[in-house]
Design a protein around this motif. Structure first.
Motif, mmCIF file in Angstrom:
data_model
loop_
_atom_site.group_PDB
_atom_site.id
_atom_site.type_symbol
_atom_site.label_atom_id
_atom_site.label_comp_id
_atom_site.label_asym_id
_atom_site.label_seq_id
_atom_site.Cartn_x
_atom_site.Cartn_y
_atom_site.Cartn_z
ATOM 1 N N ASP A 174 0.818 -1.212 0.000
ATOM 2 C CA ASP A 174 0.000 0.000 0.000
ATOM 3 C C ASP A 174 0.849 1.259 0.000
ATOM 4 N N GLN A 175 2.124 1.118 -0.378
ATOM 5 C CA GLN A 175 3.020 2.263 -0.426
ATOM 6 C C GLN A 175 3.326 2.628 -1.881
ATOM 7 N N TYR A 176 3.330 3.925 -2.157
ATOM 8 C CA TYR A 176 3.479 4.430 -3.516
ATOM 9 C C TYR A 176 4.565 5.500 -3.539
ATOM 10 N N ARG A 177 5.393 5.445 -4.570
ATOM 11 C CA ARG A 177 6.377 6.507 -4.766
ATOM 12 C C ARG A 177 6.199 7.042 -6.180
ATOM 13 N N VAL A 178 5.956 8.338 -6.288
ATOM 14 C CA VAL A 178 5.660 8.975 -7.580
ATOM 15 C C VAL A 178 6.861 9.791 -8.018
ATOM 16 N N MET A 179 7.324 9.527 -9.229
ATOM 17 C CA MET A 179 8.426 10.273 -9.821
ATOM 18 C C MET A 179 7.926 10.910 -11.111
ATOM 19 N N ALA A 180 7.555 12.176 -11.018
ATOM 20 C CA ALA A 180 7.046 12.902 -12.174
ATOM 21 C C ALA A 180 8.197 13.585 -12.898
ATOM 22 N N ALA A 181 8.132 13.602 -14.221
ATOM 23 C CA ALA A 181 9.221 14.180 -15.001
ATOM 24 C C ALA A 181 8.726 14.509 -16.402
ATOM 25 N N ARG A 182 9.510 15.306 -17.094
ATOM 26 C CA ARG A 182 9.209 15.579 -18.494
ATOM 27 C C ARG A 182 9.334 14.305 -19.312
ATOM 28 N N GLU A 183 10.348 13.495 -19.012
ATOM 29 C CA GLU A 183 10.528 12.193 -19.655
ATOM 30 C C GLU A 183 10.807 11.153 -18.574
ATOM 31 N N SER A 184 10.322 9.947 -18.783
ATOM 32 C CA SER A 184 10.495 8.868 -17.808
ATOM 33 C C SER A 184 10.996 7.616 -18.511
ATOM 34 N N VAL A 185 11.906 6.903 -17.848
ATOM 35 C CA VAL A 185 12.396 5.618 -18.341
ATOM 36 C C VAL A 185 12.425 4.671 -17.138
ATOM 37 N N HIS A 186 11.954 3.437 -17.333
ATOM 38 C CA HIS A 186 11.943 2.488 -16.224
ATOM 39 C C HIS A 186 12.127 1.079 -16.753
ATOM 40 N N THR A 187 12.872 0.284 -15.981
ATOM 41 C CA THR A 187 13.004 -1.144 -16.283
ATOM 42 C C THR A 187 12.523 -1.927 -15.056
ATOM 43 N N ASN A 188 13.339 -2.779 -14.465
ATOM 44 C CA ASN A 188 12.798 -3.697 -13.455
ATOM 45 C C ASN A 188 13.415 -3.582 -12.073
ATOM 46 N N HIS A 189 14.126 -2.495 -11.817
ATOM 47 C CA HIS A 189 14.622 -2.251 -10.460
ATOM 48 C C HIS A 189 14.027 -0.950 -9.949
ATOM 49 N N PHE A 190 13.901 -0.860 -8.636
ATOM 50 C CA PHE A 190 13.331 0.333 -8.032
ATOM 51 C C PHE A 190 14.271 1.523 -8.187
ATOM 52 N N LEU A 191 13.671 2.694 -8.410
ATOM 53 C CA LEU A 191 14.420 3.939 -8.526
ATOM 54 C C LEU A 191 14.201 4.853 -7.326
ATOM 55 N N ALA A 192 13.054 4.738 -6.652
ATOM 56 C CA ALA A 192 12.796 5.562 -5.477
ATOM 57 C C ALA A 192 13.818 5.223 -4.388
ATOM 58 N N PRO A 193 14.525 6.212 -3.850
ATOM 59 C CA PRO A 193 15.629 5.932 -2.920
ATOM 60 C C PRO A 193 15.261 5.021 -1.754
ATOM 61 N N ASP A 194 14.079 5.219 -1.144
ATOM 62 C CA ASP A 194 13.738 4.398 0.014
ATOM 63 C C ASP A 194 13.152 3.043 -0.349
ATOM 64 N N PHE A 195 12.937 2.784 -1.639
ATOM 65 C CA PHE A 195 12.510 1.457 -2.084
ATOM 66 C C PHE A 195 13.696 0.585 -2.498
ATOM 67 N N ILE A 196 14.836 1.191 -2.767
ATOM 68 C CA ILE A 196 15.970 0.435 -3.307
ATOM 69 C C ILE A 196 16.384 -0.692 -2.360
ATOM 70 N N SER A 197 16.394 -0.440 -1.057
ATOM 71 C CA SER A 197 16.807 -1.470 -0.102
ATOM 72 C C SER A 197 15.802 -2.611 0.006
ATOM 73 N N ARG A 198 14.601 -2.415 -0.527
ATOM 74 C CA ARG A 198 13.556 -3.444 -0.466
ATOM 75 C C ARG A 198 13.443 -4.237 -1.758
ATOM 76 N N ASP A 199 14.334 -3.968 -2.698
ATOM 77 C CA ASP A 199 14.311 -4.628 -4.005
ATOM 78 C C ASP A 199 14.722 -6.081 -3.860
ATOM 79 N N GLU A 200 13.891 -7.008 -4.356
ATOM 80 C CA GLU A 200 14.165 -8.444 -4.277
ATOM 81 C C GLU A 200 14.770 -8.997 -5.562
ATOM 82 N N LEU A 201 15.072 -8.148 -6.520
ATOM 83 C CA LEU A 201 15.660 -8.599 -7.783
ATOM 84 C C LEU A 201 17.072 -9.129 -7.533
ATOM 85 N N ASN A 202 17.373 -10.295 -8.095
ATOM 86 C CA ASN A 202 18.713 -10.838 -7.904
ATOM 87 C C ASN A 202 19.745 -10.034 -8.691
#
Length: 342
Positions: free
Chosen positions: A232-260
């Motif tokens: 139930d937690q959301y992190r919004v990154m608004a920008a003129r341009e956005s690029v995303h793949t499969n790892h977290f970009l929000a600083p406080d989500f990075i430590s919770r990333d389960e990707l090997n």
């Protein structure tokens, strides 16, 4: 080279049940065959076999959340079941395959690369299960509120663009607990049905209980945003341009990333390649210029013959101004562009 499979185009109008019924009727034989293929191919992917009966408790728990949070989509699932002569559990399972499969930390070569700028959203669709034979484009809505939706195997939603000028894409990200809730694919369909802009879509997302972690990527005529979701937690990154793949970009989500680590390295490589590709595109780039970016490795993941491994099964360019979904089914290097306009 044209892929050896057809892309179904389903046009449906009216109330949710009627839309679902038309969808199910149009794809009745295909959906029955898919469900009979190892329980929607889950038994080709999972370490232990599953059955509809054995999954009934999980299906019911998710359906309760879908009905509570998105009742119109619950009605559409009921219509899909009736139109395709499926049980309600079978039609609901088609919406839940990714959640039933769960997430494995090892391995993943790809799981969608998305980029967006005002007016356009482009992405690859990387899935296991050989789902390129299950592609459909749904043109759905009522009155002047309509959406073009890319679908696989009876899904009511996956990604798409609506008549209000909003495009929605997604990435898989791995984190938190997956449990009963609204599958992200249905969340995206809900946004396409109800939201009119990036801002309104972000507001709508905050009210929905996600069944699994995901990044939702949004674009309208003036801005873009990535919304990372864990529980139930959301992190919004608004920008003129956005690029995303499969790892977290929000600083406080990075430590919770389960990707090997191996999958993370792949994700980082694809992110850098997509960022570079987007920077090299003119503001008025044609769809084929976007497909050229999406077709290059490592963004495009080739088929290695293993049904359990993710590969690129489609690439899409969404044009918010003209309400157009440009699609290359299968490996985008090998297929021709098909375009659908609202």
């Amino acid at each position: 080279m044209t892929p050896p499979f057809a892309v179904a185009h389903v046009v449906a109008d009216g109330e949710p049940y009627d839309i679902g019924f038309a969808h199910g009727t149009a794809l009745k034989e295909r959906l029955r065959a898919f469900l009979d293929d190892g329980v929607a191919r889950l038994n080709h992917l999972l370490p232990a076999a599953v059955s509809i009966a054995g999954l009934s408790g999980d299906i019911a728990a998710h359906r309760a959340e879908i009905t509570r949070s998105t009742p119109r989509l619950a009605d559409e699932i009921a219509g899909l079941a009736a139109g395709a002569a499926l049980t309600l559990d079978e039609a609901t399972l088609l919406q839940l395959r990714r959640e039933i499969a769960g997430y494995q930390r090892i391995p993943s070569r790809g799981d969608c690369t998305v980029y967006a700028r005002p007016g356009v959203l482009a992405q690859t669709v990387d899935l296991n299960g050989n789902l390129d034979d299950q592609i459909a484009v749904l043109e759905v809505g009522r009155g002047d509120r309509r959406a073009l939706v890319l679908s696989f195997a009876g899904l009511l939603g996956y990604l798409g663009v609506n008549s209000r000028g909003l495009a929605v894409g997604l990435n898989l990200v791995l984190g938190g607990h997956w449990g009963p809730g609204v599958p992200p694919y249905l969340v995206i369909r809900h946004l396409l049905d109800t939201a009119t802009s990036v801002e309104s879509a972000v507001a709508a997302l905050r009210s929905l209980p996600f069944a699994s972690s995901r990044t939702i990527v949004l674009a309208d005529a003036v801005e873009t945003a990535c919304v990372e979701v864990i529980g139930d937690q959301y992190r919004v990154m608004a920008a003129r341009e956005s690029v995303h793949t499969n790892h977290f970009l929000a600083p406080d989500f990075i430590s919770r990333d389960e990707l090997n680590v191996f999958a993370r390295n792949s994700s980082l490589h694809r992110l850098r390649t997509a960022e570079s590709g987007l920077q090299g595109l003119p503001a008025d780039a044609a769809p084929d210029e976007h497909f050229a970016v999406l077709s290059q490795p490592p963004i495009c993941v080739a088929d290695d013959g293993d049904i359990r491994r993710e590969r690129t099964v489609a690439a899409v360019v969404l044009d918010t101004k003209n309400g157009t979904l440009h699609l290359r089914p299968g490996d985008p290097r090998l297929s021709r562009t098909r375009s659908f306009t609202l």
